[in-house]
Structures are given as C-alpha cells and as structure tokens.
Design a protein around this motif. Structure first.
Motif, PDB file in Angstrom:
ATOM      1  N   GLU A 251     -39.442  82.810  47.219  1.00  0.00           N
ATOM      2  CA  GLU A 251     -39.767  81.582  46.474  1.00  0.00           C
ATOM      3  C   GLU A 251     -39.183  80.369  47.189  1.00  0.00           C
ATOM      4  O   GLU A 251     -38.002  80.346  47.549  1.00  0.00           O
ATOM      5  CB  GLU A 251     -39.241  81.662  45.031  1.00  0.00           C
ATOM      6  CG  GLU A 251     -39.692  80.457  44.201  1.00  0.00           C
ATOM      7  CD  GLU A 251     -39.237  80.510  42.741  1.00  0.00           C
ATOM      8  OE1 GLU A 251     -38.696  81.548  42.282  1.00  0.00           O
ATOM      9  OE2 GLU A 251     -39.424  79.483  42.045  1.00  0.00           O
TER      10      GLU A 251
ATOM     11  N   PRO B 135     -36.799  77.129  44.162  1.00  0.00           N
ATOM     12  CA  PRO B 135     -36.697  77.680  42.798  1.00  0.00           C
ATOM     13  C   PRO B 135     -35.937  76.782  41.819  1.00  0.00           C
ATOM     14  O   PRO B 135     -36.035  76.970  40.611  1.00  0.00           O
ATOM     15  CB  PRO B 135     -35.965  79.006  43.004  1.00  0.00           C
ATOM     16  CG  PRO B 135     -35.191  78.819  44.273  1.00  0.00           C
ATOM     17  CD  PRO B 135     -36.028  77.916  45.139  1.00  0.00           C
TER      18      PRO B 135
ATOM     19  N   TYR C  14     -38.426  79.982  36.770  1.00  0.00           N
ATOM     20  CA  TYR C  14     -39.502  80.942  37.058  1.00  0.00           C
ATOM     21  C   TYR C  14     -38.929  82.223  37.642  1.00  0.00           C
ATOM     22  O   TYR C  14     -39.357  83.320  37.306  1.00  0.00           O
ATOM     23  CB  TYR C  14     -40.525  80.333  38.024  1.00  0.00           C
ATOM     24  CG  TYR C  14     -41.280  79.175  37.427  1.00  0.00           C
ATOM     25  CD1 TYR C  14     -42.236  79.371  36.430  1.00  0.00           C
ATOM     26  CD2 TYR C  14     -41.028  77.856  37.825  1.00  0.00           C
ATOM     27  CE1 TYR C  14     -42.918  78.304  35.863  1.00  0.00           C
ATOM     28  CE2 TYR C  14     -41.704  76.787  37.262  1.00  0.00           C
ATOM     29  CZ  TYR C  14     -42.642  77.010  36.286  1.00  0.00           C
ATOM     30  OH  TYR C  14     -43.308  75.961  35.712  1.00  0.00           O
ATOM     31  N   LEU C  15     -37.969  82.053  38.517  1.00  0.00           N
ATOM     32  CA  LEU C  15     -37.368  83.201  39.218  1.00  0.00           C
ATOM     33  C   LEU C  15     -36.941  84.298  38.237  1.00  0.00           C
ATOM     34  O   LEU C  15     -37.270  85.472  38.403  1.00  0.00           O
ATOM     35  CB  LEU C  15     -36.175  82.688  40.025  1.00  0.00           C
ATOM     36  CG  LEU C  15     -35.394  83.631  40.925  1.00  0.00           C
ATOM     37  CD1 LEU C  15     -34.743  82.844  42.056  1.00  0.00           C
ATOM     38  CD2 LEU C  15     -34.346  84.435  40.197  1.00  0.00           C
TER      39      LEU C  15
ATOM     40  N   TYR D   9     -35.469  89.506  47.047  1.00  0.00           N
ATOM     41  CA  TYR D   9     -35.981  88.201  46.588  1.00  0.00           C
ATOM     42  C   TYR D   9     -35.329  87.130  47.452  1.00  0.00           C
ATOM     43  O   TYR D   9     -34.142  86.867  47.333  1.00  0.00           O
ATOM     44  CB  TYR D   9     -35.634  87.991  45.112  1.00  0.00           C
ATOM     45  CG  TYR D   9     -36.497  86.969  44.369  1.00  0.00           C
ATOM     46  CD1 TYR D   9     -36.497  85.623  44.726  1.00  0.00           C
ATOM     47  CD2 TYR D   9     -37.297  87.361  43.296  1.00  0.00           C
ATOM     48  CE1 TYR D   9     -37.290  84.704  44.049  1.00  0.00           C
ATOM     49  CE2 TYR D   9     -38.089  86.439  42.601  1.00  0.00           C
ATOM     50  CZ  TYR D   9     -38.086  85.117  42.985  1.00  0.00           C
ATOM     51  OH  TYR D   9     -38.859  84.201  42.308  1.00  0.00           O
TER      52      TYR D   9
ATOM     53  N   ILE E 209     -34.922  83.238  48.758  1.00  0.00           N
ATOM     54  CA  ILE E 209     -35.190  81.866  48.323  1.00  0.00           C
ATOM     55  C   ILE E 209     -34.908  80.886  49.472  1.00  0.00           C
ATOM     56  O   ILE E 209     -34.015  81.106  50.289  1.00  0.00           O
ATOM     57  CB  ILE E 209     -34.375  81.448  47.061  1.00  0.00           C
ATOM     58  CG1 ILE E 209     -32.858  81.489  47.331  1.00  0.00           C
ATOM     59  CG2 ILE E 209     -34.735  82.320  45.871  1.00  0.00           C
ATOM     60  CD1 ILE E 209     -32.033  80.787  46.242  1.00  0.00           C
TER      61      ILE E 209
ATOM     62  N   MET F  85     -44.141  82.414  46.747  1.00  0.00           N
ATOM     63  CA  MET F  85     -44.414  81.444  45.670  1.00  0.00           C
ATOM     64  C   MET F  85     -43.719  80.103  45.869  1.00  0.00           C
ATOM     65  O   MET F  85     -42.679  80.018  46.514  1.00  0.00           O
ATOM     66  CB  MET F  85     -43.882  82.003  44.330  1.00  0.00           C
ATOM     67  CG  MET F  85     -44.428  83.333  43.930  1.00  0.00           C
ATOM     68  SD  MET F  85     -43.295  84.154  42.767  1.00  0.00           S
ATOM     69  CE  MET F  85     -41.988  84.715  43.840  1.00  0.00           C
ATOM     70  N   ALA F  86     -44.285  79.097  45.203  1.00  0.00           N
ATOM     71  CA  ALA F  86     -43.621  77.792  45.051  1.00  0.00           C
ATOM     72  C   ALA F  86     -44.190  77.164  43.788  1.00  0.00           C
ATOM     73  O   ALA F  86     -45.418  77.108  43.620  1.00  0.00           O
ATOM     74  CB  ALA F  86     -43.885  76.900  46.251  1.00  0.00           C
TER      75      ALA F  86
ATOM     76  N   PHE G 169     -49.011  79.056  44.294  1.00  0.00           N
ATOM     77  CA  PHE G 169     -48.374  77.729  44.256  1.00  0.00           C
ATOM     78  C   PHE G 169     -49.254  76.781  43.463  1.00  0.00           C
ATOM     79  O   PHE G 169     -50.434  77.057  43.224  1.00  0.00           O
ATOM     80  CB  PHE G 169     -48.128  77.175  45.668  1.00  0.00           C
ATOM     81  CG  PHE G 169     -49.366  76.975  46.493  1.00  0.00           C
ATOM     82  CD1 PHE G 169     -50.159  75.850  46.355  1.00  0.00           C
ATOM     83  CD2 PHE G 169     -49.743  77.939  47.420  1.00  0.00           C
ATOM     84  CE1 PHE G 169     -51.299  75.670  47.117  1.00  0.00           C
ATOM     85  CE2 PHE G 169     -50.892  77.772  48.199  1.00  0.00           C
ATOM     86  CZ  PHE G 169     -51.672  76.634  48.044  1.00  0.00           C
TER      87      PHE G 169
END
Ligand SMILES: C[S@@+](CC[C@H](N)C(=O)[O-])C[C@H]1O[C@@H](n2cnc3c(N)ncnc32)[C@H](O)[C@@H]1O
Length: 265
Positions: free
Chosen positions: A104, A107, A112-113, A125, A127, A166-167, A198
């Motif tokens: 991500e 974040p 969301y995380l 995961y 970041i 993701m973003a 995203f």
C-alpha cells in the motif's frame, strides 16, 4: 468490466447540504491551521506530511472512536467511508483469491490497512509512506514492512512480487508526476493475476455543481484535490496488460473520487 451500482452511499453523503459539506472542508483546512500556528507548525499544503499524529490520536481517544472512525466521522464527515470501500472491493472480487503479498502506498492512519489485513490476511504487507510519524506508528501496531520511500518509486519491491497493490486517496492528493511514476511502478511489482486498486478524481467526479462546491471549500494551495483524466489512465493500464475489473465512485472532501480495480492478465 463491472460498474458497481451501489450509488446509495454516495447519494446519502452528497445529499448532505452543500453548506454543511463546505463547512466540513473549511474546518478541515482552517481548523487545523490553529494547530499549525500554535502547536506544531504543520504545513497543510504539504501533502507528504499528512495530519498530525499525536493530536489525531488524542482527539480520537477523546471522542471514544478508533482513529479510522474518527477520521471518517469527525474529520471527513463521511461516516462509513472506509467500510464502504472495503465492501465495494469485496463485491469486485478483490479478496476472492489468496493474497500472500500486499503493498500500500500512503496508508496514513492505516484505516484501510487494518480492514484489508482482516479481509485477506496477507503474509507480507509492504507500505510506502512519506509521513514518518504515521509510518512508524503503523509499523509499531501492525506487522507491516516500511520500505524506504522516495515519493515516487517502489524500487525496493521486486518485479511481479505482489498479489494486491493499492493506494487510497493518494492520487487525489499528490501532483501528476509522482502519480504517473507510481502507476508504472505498481504495474511492475504486480504479479500476473494480481490486482491493482486506487482512486482518482476523474472527470466523472466533477458533475455540474461540484466545481462550484470545491471553489467554495476554502482550499487554496497545494496539490489537493488533484484531478486526473480517466481515458489516458485507462489506456495506460490497458496497454500494459491490465484488465479493468470494475470501478465505483465514493465521496472525498466535498466531492468524490472514482476507485478502479485492475487485474494483470
Ligand atoms: C490523503 S492521505 C490518505 C491516507 C490514507 N490512505 C487514507 O485514505 O486515510 C495521503 C497519504 O499519502 C501519503 N503520501 C503523500 N505523498 C506520498 C508519496 N509521494 N509517497 C507515499 N506516500 C505519500 C501521506 O503522508 C498520507 O498518508
């Protein structure tokens, strides 16, 4: 390609009187200005630094809310926003396949995380976060790997190594150049079959009236809110072999963004 027809959430928030939504946006900018001058000199036009960590945690605690709920409900005046995003991603099949490795960008508080971890339990995961206090906070609270963040590359992440990249609310906040560099990097690190998620503020997020509402928001400087044309973005992902799975709109600030889910073919 699926368009989610769940417009009720969007309508409910957008039906809040424009005056109230404008006031919320002004509060977001002007309210913290007091803190900027008096307490910690936070520069709100510097979108790489996010909101102040300590003040936000203290305010959430005082309101007896989780940080995510505090940001959704009190700061952004969009109760249920994070949950709506996760539910919409579920509907678009984002969590249908095993996610061993997630990444991500930006974040922030991790609102969301924490729900993504709950939804798909990735073993890894990563970041990338420019706001150091929040990045350290997330590392201390979650089992995440903070990668060295230069603001536009994912260089420490290997090619084709991630299932989900993701973003959220990042490319609606930062300038065009880091956004397009991140897009190319997101494509590089996604493995075949993996997904990219995203949101951006496309032309579809600017219906009549929306521009006037933004103009009245009191926001004047900085990259936020950033607008991104939909067609070249879709063409870029299509050309790179990413199928558009679906998209949906959701509120952001006094307007909205459109979230896209792509799958690498
Ligand atoms: C508008 S906030 C959104 C935070 C979070 N995703 C959310 O929706 O609550 C943008 C986030 O991106 C981070 N950020 C800004 N520019 C960045 C960049 N170039 N690379 C990585 N993170 C960035 C900010 O520090 C902040 O955490």
């Amino acid at each position: 390609m699926r368009h989610l027809i769940n417009e009720r959430f969007l309508e409910r928030v957008m039906q809040t009187s424009p005056a109230k939504r404008v006031q919320a946006a002004i509060n977001k900018v002007v309210g913290p200005l007091g803190i900027r001058v008096v307490r910690n000199r936070h520069d709100w036009s510097d979108t790489q630094n996010f909101i102040p960590l300590k003040g936000t945690l203290a305010a959430a605690q005082k309101a007896s809310l989780s940080v995510g709920d505090y940001i959704d409900t009190v700061m952004n005046n969009i109760p249920g926003a994070t949950r709506f995003m996760i539910d919409s991603l579920h509907k678009l099949g984002v969590f249908d396949d095993a996610v061993a490795s997630a990444l991500e960008i930006g974040p922030g508080s991790g609102r969301y995380l924490e729900k993504i971890v709950e939804a798909c339990r990735p073993a890894r995961y990563e970041i990338y976060e420019t706001a150091k206090p929040w990045a350290n906070y997330l590392v201390s609270r979650h089992n995440v790997i903070l990668q060295p963040t230069d603001g536009s590359s994912l260089a420490p992440t290997a090619d084709a190594s991630c299932d989900l990249v993701m973003a959220f609310k990042v490319f609606s906040s930062i300038p065009f150049m880091p956004t397009i560099r991140y897009w190319l990097e997101m494509q590089r690190v996604t493995r075949p079959g993996g997904r990219i998620v995203f949101d951006v503020m496309t032309e579809d997020c600017l219906p009549p009236g929306a521009i006037a509402t933004w103009a009245a928001s009191g926001i004047n400087n900085g990259a936020y809110p950033a607008v991104m044309p939909r067609r070249p973005m879709l063409a870029l992902f299509d050309t790179a072999g990413f199928a558009l799975v679906g998209s949906f709109r959701a509120p952001m600030g006094v307007g909205q963004t459109e979230t896209f889910v792509f799958r690498k073919t």
